[in-house]
Write an enzyme that holds these catalytic residues in place. Sequence first.
Site, PDB file in Angstrom:
ATOM      1  N   ALA A  12     -27.488 -10.840  23.485  1.00 38.93           N
ATOM      2  CA  ALA A  12     -28.735 -11.462  22.998  1.00 38.93           C
ATOM      3  C   ALA A  12     -28.533 -12.954  22.838  1.00 38.93           C
ATOM      4  O   ALA A  12     -27.495 -13.498  23.217  1.00 38.93           O
ATOM      5  CB  ALA A  12     -29.139 -10.829  21.671  1.00 38.93           C
ATOM      6  N   ASN A  13     -29.526 -13.641  22.305  1.00 38.74           N
ATOM      7  CA  ASN A  13     -29.383 -15.078  21.988  1.00 38.74           C
ATOM      8  C   ASN A  13     -30.021 -15.334  20.630  1.00 38.74           C
ATOM      9  O   ASN A  13     -30.531 -14.415  19.989  1.00 38.74           O
ATOM     10  CB  ASN A  13     -30.028 -15.923  23.097  1.00 38.74           C
ATOM     11  CG  ASN A  13     -31.494 -15.606  23.255  1.00 38.74           C
ATOM     12  OD1 ASN A  13     -32.276 -15.778  22.328  1.00 38.74           O
ATOM     13  ND2 ASN A  13     -31.887 -15.115  24.426  1.00 38.74           N
ATOM     14  N   ARG A  14     -29.979 -16.585  20.210  1.00 37.30           N
ATOM     15  CA  ARG A  14     -30.373 -16.899  18.828  1.00 37.30           C
ATOM     16  C   ARG A  14     -31.865 -17.181  18.645  1.00 37.30           C
ATOM     17  O   ARG A  14     -32.265 -17.667  17.599  1.00 37.30           O
ATOM     18  CB  ARG A  14     -29.614 -18.142  18.347  1.00 37.30           C
ATOM     19  CG  ARG A  14     -28.141 -17.950  18.197  1.00 37.30           C
ATOM     20  CD  ARG A  14     -27.528 -19.215  17.599  1.00 37.30           C
ATOM     21  NE  ARG A  14     -26.097 -19.248  17.814  1.00 37.30           N
ATOM     22  CZ  ARG A  14     -25.234 -18.541  17.098  1.00 37.30           C
ATOM     23  NH1 ARG A  14     -25.668 -17.776  16.124  1.00 37.30           N
ATOM     24  NH2 ARG A  14     -23.950 -18.619  17.354  1.00 37.30           N
ATOM     25  N   ALA A  40     -37.047 -16.579  24.928  1.00 40.63           N
ATOM     26  CA  ALA A  40     -35.722 -16.942  25.445  1.00 40.63           C
ATOM     27  C   ALA A  40     -35.171 -15.684  26.122  1.00 40.63           C
ATOM     28  O   ALA A  40     -34.424 -14.910  25.525  1.00 40.63           O
ATOM     29  CB  ALA A  40     -34.829 -17.382  24.298  1.00 40.63           C
TER      30      ALA A  40
END
Length: 488
Positions: free
Chosen positions: A300-302, A366
């Site tokens: 995942a990402n932030r 994102a």
Amino acid sequence: MAAVSLAGKRVLLVVSGSVAAYKALELARLLGKAGAEVTGLLTAGGARFVTPHALQAITGRPLATDLWSLEEEAERGHIRLARSQDLVVVAPASADRLARMAAGLADDLAGAVLLAWGGPVLVAPAMNPSMWSHPATGANVATLMARGVTFIGPDDGPMAEAESGVGRLSEPPAIFAAIAAILEDPDHGAPDAALEAALDAAIAGITGEAEAPRAATTSDSSFTASAGPPAEAAAHHVPPNTAHASSFSASFSPAAAGNGDAASHAVAGTLPGGLPLSGKRVLVTSGPTHEPLDPVRYIANRSSGKQGHAIAAALAALGAEVVLVSGPVTVPDPAGVDVRRIEAARDMLAACEAALPVDAAVCAAAVADWRPAEAATQKMKKGEDQAAPPLALVPNPDILATLSRHASRPRLVVGFAAETEKVVEHARAKLARKGCDWIVANDVSGDAMGGDANTVHLVTPGGVEDWPRLPKGEVAARLADRIAEALH
Ligand code: CTP
């Protein structure tokens, strides 16, 4: 916006008790600049946050504050105050004010005027996010919407007491746009003839005098009629505030805010020909995607989803029917938005394609660029040697590029570009590569990821606009305004 003329339009601006009351001054200034005749009405709570002198100075007209003031009542009376407007705006509307309006309480001037008024009402709520998402507030909002009251906001963003969430007063330019949309719609600006007649009869019955025709009540001098009736008498004689209930419905349904039920967030309706994005359908992607490695692990990402969700809320506030396809986030669902939750990029693409056709798409998510080539169906176990398993990645579909080249391509496709250097240069390249119309180039060299503010550049084939560092809610409001302009 400067081109909008509200010359001769009469707006009663009810300011109730909220930290955001100071923004009402800016709203009054914008209305005055556009030529509107603004009368301020400060509730007791509102007067704790802005001074009567400030509101009166900005509107340039005598302020209304007190139902029981012999002087004010003798000068114009609350029934006449209600009758001499084209629109009543409650901004900010506190949770308490919404409850009073829903209950029809008339124990202060704002309550009495709102009860006596039969024309359009625009409400801009502002309160703590937990108060906004409380079922009591939801029920009050639903009641008011059923009576034809139009809502704008509240927005998502930073709040007083270091909190954040849905509850911020919409920005004054957005409220101004909603006011202009209502006033410019002939169906909404006009008083209801039947209600007018009933009011005339009510006033004549109480005061023993015939009311001057409404057309004559264009200036303050028209307020110098005889003393108005006591509140109780007036309230009993005035018909319920239903004059415009059938002619317009609210732009979205805050009643469902924050209850986590995506289905109940369906758009309740739009102001016909009213708000700038009425009748327009917009797709927004937001948040990260989670790309599964196995049933318990993912890449995942932030991304927090704050910016994408704020854009969805801002578009809905302008009257758009918004489908928000969101990855896993903790920010609350924006009110009045059809939220479709997904986890992985491929699900996001499928949800986006299912939402077509739309007039515009804003890809703020994102999306993970890659996913594990294979997701294990069972939890991956450590081997005897504790060796890390090989991680093979494959590219994910590019949702922005797919929508930009889709057979049902939206008229306007907007992408985001998260850059730490050469922001505009990279954004221009992305615009061409992805085939979209605009790129919101997002400088993430600071704390934009997960933070509450954003510094963006709007990159279009025609040029680049550098926006100052702004709260994400304001970036969203500006972008929604630009989208409304482009779709017109
Ligand atoms: N996007 C998308 N689907 C993807 C990847 C990105 O829809 N699989 C969209 C994002 O929502 C955003 C824009 O494309 O609107 C970002 O493009 P991307 O190429 O991912 O740019 P960056 O994230 O800025 O990354 P890079 O550094 O690779 O340019």
